[in-house]
Design a protein around this motif. Structure first.
Motif, PDB file in Angstrom:
ATOM      1  N   LEU A  77       0.945  -1.262  -0.050  1.00 60.27           N
ATOM      2  CA  LEU A  77      -0.016  -0.105  -0.150  1.00 60.27           C
ATOM      3  C   LEU A  77       0.947   1.238  -0.080  1.00 60.27           C
ATOM      4  O   LEU A  77       0.572   2.339  -0.386  1.00 60.27           O
ATOM      5  N   GLY A  78       1.980   1.200   0.518  1.00 60.42           N
ATOM      6  CA  GLY A  78       2.899   2.340   0.498  1.00 60.42           C
ATOM      7  C   GLY A  78       3.166   2.845  -0.729  1.00 60.42           C
ATOM      8  O   GLY A  78       3.723   3.911  -0.896  1.00 60.42           O
ATOM      9  N   ASN A  79       3.251   1.952  -1.778  1.00 57.97           N
ATOM     10  CA  ASN A  79       3.627   2.389  -2.975  1.00 57.97           C
ATOM     11  C   ASN A  79       2.673   2.872  -4.109  1.00 57.97           C
ATOM     12  O   ASN A  79       2.959   2.945  -5.156  1.00 57.97           O
ATOM     13  N   LEU A  80       1.499   3.024  -3.464  1.00 64.49           N
ATOM     14  CA  LEU A  80       0.313   3.407  -4.182  1.00 64.49           C
ATOM     15  C   LEU A  80      -0.066   4.902  -3.905  1.00 64.49           C
ATOM     16  O   LEU A  80      -1.086   5.304  -4.400  1.00 64.49           O
ATOM     17  N   LYS A  81       0.714   5.380  -3.228  1.00 71.19           N
ATOM     18  CA  LYS A  81       0.548   6.824  -3.457  1.00 71.19           C
ATOM     19  C   LYS A  81       0.523   7.651  -4.500  1.00 71.19           C
ATOM     20  O   LYS A  81       1.339   7.366  -5.429  1.00 71.19           O
ATOM     21  N   GLY A  82      -0.450   8.716  -4.522  1.00 70.26           N
ATOM     22  CA  GLY A  82      -0.759   9.160  -5.889  1.00 70.26           C
ATOM     23  C   GLY A  82      -1.753   8.679  -6.729  1.00 70.26           C
ATOM     24  O   GLY A  82      -2.354   8.981  -7.810  1.00 70.26           O
ATOM     25  N   LYS A  83      -2.566   7.309  -6.142  1.00 71.22           N
ATOM     26  CA  LYS A  83      -3.669   6.872  -6.791  1.00 71.22           C
ATOM     27  C   LYS A  83      -4.706   6.433  -5.752  1.00 71.22           C
ATOM     28  O   LYS A  83      -4.492   6.645  -4.326  1.00 71.22           O
ATOM     29  N   VAL A  84      -5.866   6.599  -6.088  1.00 67.96           N
ATOM     30  CA  VAL A  84      -7.005   6.433  -5.406  1.00 67.96           C
ATOM     31  C   VAL A  84      -7.257   4.857  -5.214  1.00 67.96           C
ATOM     32  O   VAL A  84      -7.502   4.037  -6.164  1.00 67.96           O
ATOM     33  N   VAL A  85      -7.299   4.204  -3.888  1.00 70.93           N
ATOM     34  CA  VAL A  85      -7.225   2.883  -3.538  1.00 70.93           C
ATOM     35  C   VAL A  85      -8.360   2.570  -2.952  1.00 70.93           C
ATOM     36  O   VAL A  85      -9.053   2.818  -2.012  1.00 70.93           O
ATOM     37  N   PHE A  86      -9.150   1.588  -3.409  1.00 68.52           N
ATOM     38  CA  PHE A  86     -10.416   0.880  -3.255  1.00 68.52           C
ATOM     39  C   PHE A  86      -9.889  -0.396  -2.690  1.00 68.52           C
ATOM     40  O   PHE A  86      -9.606  -1.263  -3.279  1.00 68.52           O
ATOM     41  N   LEU A  87     -10.070  -0.505  -1.180  1.00 68.48           N
ATOM     42  CA  LEU A  87      -9.623  -1.808  -0.469  1.00 68.48           C
ATOM     43  C   LEU A  87     -10.802  -2.558   0.037  1.00 68.48           C
ATOM     44  O   LEU A  87     -11.493  -1.909   0.865  1.00 68.48           O
ATOM     45  N   ASN A  88     -11.099  -3.787  -0.319  1.00 67.65           N
ATOM     46  CA  ASN A  88     -12.352  -4.527   0.519  1.00 67.65           C
ATOM     47  C   ASN A  88     -12.053  -5.772   0.924  1.00 67.65           C
ATOM     48  O   ASN A  88     -11.381  -6.617   0.073  1.00 67.65           O
ATOM     49  N   PHE A  89     -12.166  -5.885   2.139  1.00 72.99           N
ATOM     50  CA  PHE A  89     -12.186  -7.187   2.939  1.00 72.99           C
ATOM     51  C   PHE A  89     -13.253  -7.973   2.768  1.00 72.99           C
ATOM     52  O   PHE A  89     -14.393  -7.615   3.070  1.00 72.99           O
ATOM     53  N   TRP A  90     -13.370  -9.281   2.206  1.00 71.98           N
ATOM     54  CA  TRP A  90     -14.475 -10.140   1.990  1.00 71.98           C
ATOM     55  C   TRP A  90     -14.227 -11.456   2.242  1.00 71.98           C
ATOM     56  O   TRP A  90     -12.935 -12.139   2.322  1.00 71.98           O
ATOM     57  N   ALA A  91     -15.331 -12.545   1.960  1.00 70.98           N
ATOM     58  CA  ALA A  91     -14.879 -13.913   2.177  1.00 70.98           C
ATOM     59  C   ALA A  91     -16.059 -14.705   1.147  1.00 70.98           C
ATOM     60  O   ALA A  91     -17.383 -14.092   1.217  1.00 70.98           O
ATOM     61  N   THR A  92     -15.931 -15.490   0.676  1.00 64.14           N
ATOM     62  CA  THR A  92     -16.804 -16.286  -0.405  1.00 64.14           C
ATOM     63  C   THR A  92     -17.964 -16.772   0.490  1.00 64.14           C
ATOM     64  O   THR A  92     -19.120 -16.991   0.089  1.00 64.14           O
ATOM     65  N   TRP A  93     -17.854 -17.114   1.787  1.00 62.92           N
ATOM     66  CA  TRP A  93     -19.205 -17.539   2.630  1.00 62.92           C
ATOM     67  C   TRP A  93     -20.085 -16.369   3.115  1.00 62.92           C
ATOM     68  O   TRP A  93     -20.819 -16.647   4.009  1.00 62.92           O
ATOM     69  N   CYS A  94     -19.514 -15.136   3.071  1.00 66.75           N
ATOM     70  CA  CYS A  94     -20.105 -14.310   3.879  1.00 66.75           C
ATOM     71  C   CYS A  94     -21.272 -13.463   2.853  1.00 66.75           C
ATOM     72  O   CYS A  94     -20.998 -12.753   1.813  1.00 66.75           O
ATOM     73  N   PRO A  95     -22.662 -13.587   3.272  1.00 66.24           N
ATOM     74  CA  PRO A  95     -23.627 -13.195   2.386  1.00 66.24           C
ATOM     75  C   PRO A  95     -23.663 -11.590   1.924  1.00 66.24           C
ATOM     76  O   PRO A  95     -24.026 -11.366   0.920  1.00 66.24           O
ATOM     77  N   PRO A  96     -23.323 -10.769   3.116  1.00 65.97           N
ATOM     78  CA  PRO A  96     -23.367  -9.256   2.668  1.00 65.97           C
ATOM     79  C   PRO A  96     -22.217  -9.044   1.745  1.00 65.97           C
ATOM     80  O   PRO A  96     -22.309  -8.125   0.903  1.00 65.97           O
ATOM     81  N   CYS A  97     -21.011  -9.712   1.742  1.00 63.59           N
ATOM     82  CA  CYS A  97     -20.029  -9.660   0.841  1.00 63.59           C
ATOM     83  C   CYS A  97     -20.412  -9.993  -0.460  1.00 63.59           C
ATOM     84  O   CYS A  97     -20.383  -9.126  -1.543  1.00 63.59           O
ATOM     85  N   LEU A  98     -21.057 -11.060  -0.535  1.00 64.04           N
ATOM     86  CA  LEU A  98     -21.713 -11.670  -2.046  1.00 64.04           C
ATOM     87  C   LEU A  98     -22.518 -10.755  -2.556  1.00 64.04           C
ATOM     88  O   LEU A  98     -22.854 -10.408  -3.765  1.00 64.04           O
ATOM     89  N   ALA A  99     -23.370 -10.056  -1.645  1.00 70.19           N
ATOM     90  CA  ALA A  99     -24.603  -9.179  -2.118  1.00 70.19           C
ATOM     91  C   ALA A  99     -23.844  -7.748  -2.708  1.00 70.19           C
ATOM     92  O   ALA A  99     -24.563  -7.332  -3.524  1.00 70.19           O
ATOM     93  N   GLU A 100     -22.921  -7.327  -2.161  1.00 71.55           N
ATOM     94  CA  GLU A 100     -22.401  -6.026  -2.782  1.00 71.55           C
ATOM     95  C   GLU A 100     -21.396  -6.405  -3.862  1.00 71.55           C
ATOM     96  O   GLU A 100     -20.900  -5.459  -4.728  1.00 71.55           O
TER      97      GLU A 100
END
Length: 199
Positions: A77-100
């Motif tokens: 992440l430290g090398n991504l300065k100058g960019k807009v970073v979208f970071l999402n933590f998810w799992a395949t078993w997680c219904p709200p994750c799958l929904a979004e």
């Protein structure tokens, strides 16, 4: 005769019980219901214009926070300065994750060709082959990673899904736990505002 009368009397209760059991034991059914609620306007991400306070907030030290893709490529992440970073933590078993996920795919499609944006979808279970297989099955084009270093609690406390957006200076501009519709027009405008902001 008794059974028919009993069924008629308790028909609604039995339907409700079946619905509850379906939501509890079938993650894809729960995800489908949540996705429907998103489409009618619920679960909008709580974004607003970036405030002066946010613009002046110190950047988080992102150096050394690393993620690895299925080919072993590591992103710091430290090398991504100058960019807009979208970071999402998810799992395949997680219904709200799958929904979004469809809304994140929509957002990713919008910005995939723009070098000012980086998308990191991080499988919180570190089951990268499973996560990659899920993406391929759904025909999603988003890049999938696993955690390859310690993650500060300031970024991820363990709730799934968790989504963080960093501005070009590495400051947290958005941090939300729970499902949201990231394909919503207001969120797309928010991302563009971060891209175009010089402060």
């Amino acid at each position: 005769m008794f059974n028919t009368a009993f069924l008629k009397k308790h028909y609604f209760n039995m339907l409700l019980l079946c619905f509850v059991l379906l939501m509890v034991f079938v993650p894809s059914a729960k995800a489908f219901m949540l996705r429907g609620l998103m489409e009618i306007g619920l679960f909008k991400p709580g974004t607003s214009a970036v405030t002066a306070e946010q613009r002046l907030a110190p950047a988080v030290d992102l150096s050394g926070i690393r993620f690895k893709d299925i080919n072993g490529k590591v992103v710091d992440l430290g090398n991504l300065k100058g960019k807009v970073v979208f970071l999402n933590f998810w799992a395949t078993w997680c219904p709200p994750c799958l929904a979004e996920m469809p809304s994140i795919q929509k957002l990713h499609t919008q910005f995939a060709a723009d070098p000012d944006f980086v998308f990191l979808l991080v499988d919180a279970d570190s089951k990268l082959p499973e996560a990659q297989q899920f993406m391929q099955k759904k025909k999603y084009s988003m890049p999938v990673y696993e955690v390859a270093s310690n993650i500060p609690e300031q970024l991820f406390k363990g709730s799934l899904p968790t989504t963080i957006v960093f501005d070009k200076k590495g400051r947290i501009s958005f941090n939300e736990e729970g499902a949201a519709n990231y394909g919503h027009k207001k969120f797309i405008e928010f991302m563009l505002q971060l891209k175009n902001s010089e402060q």
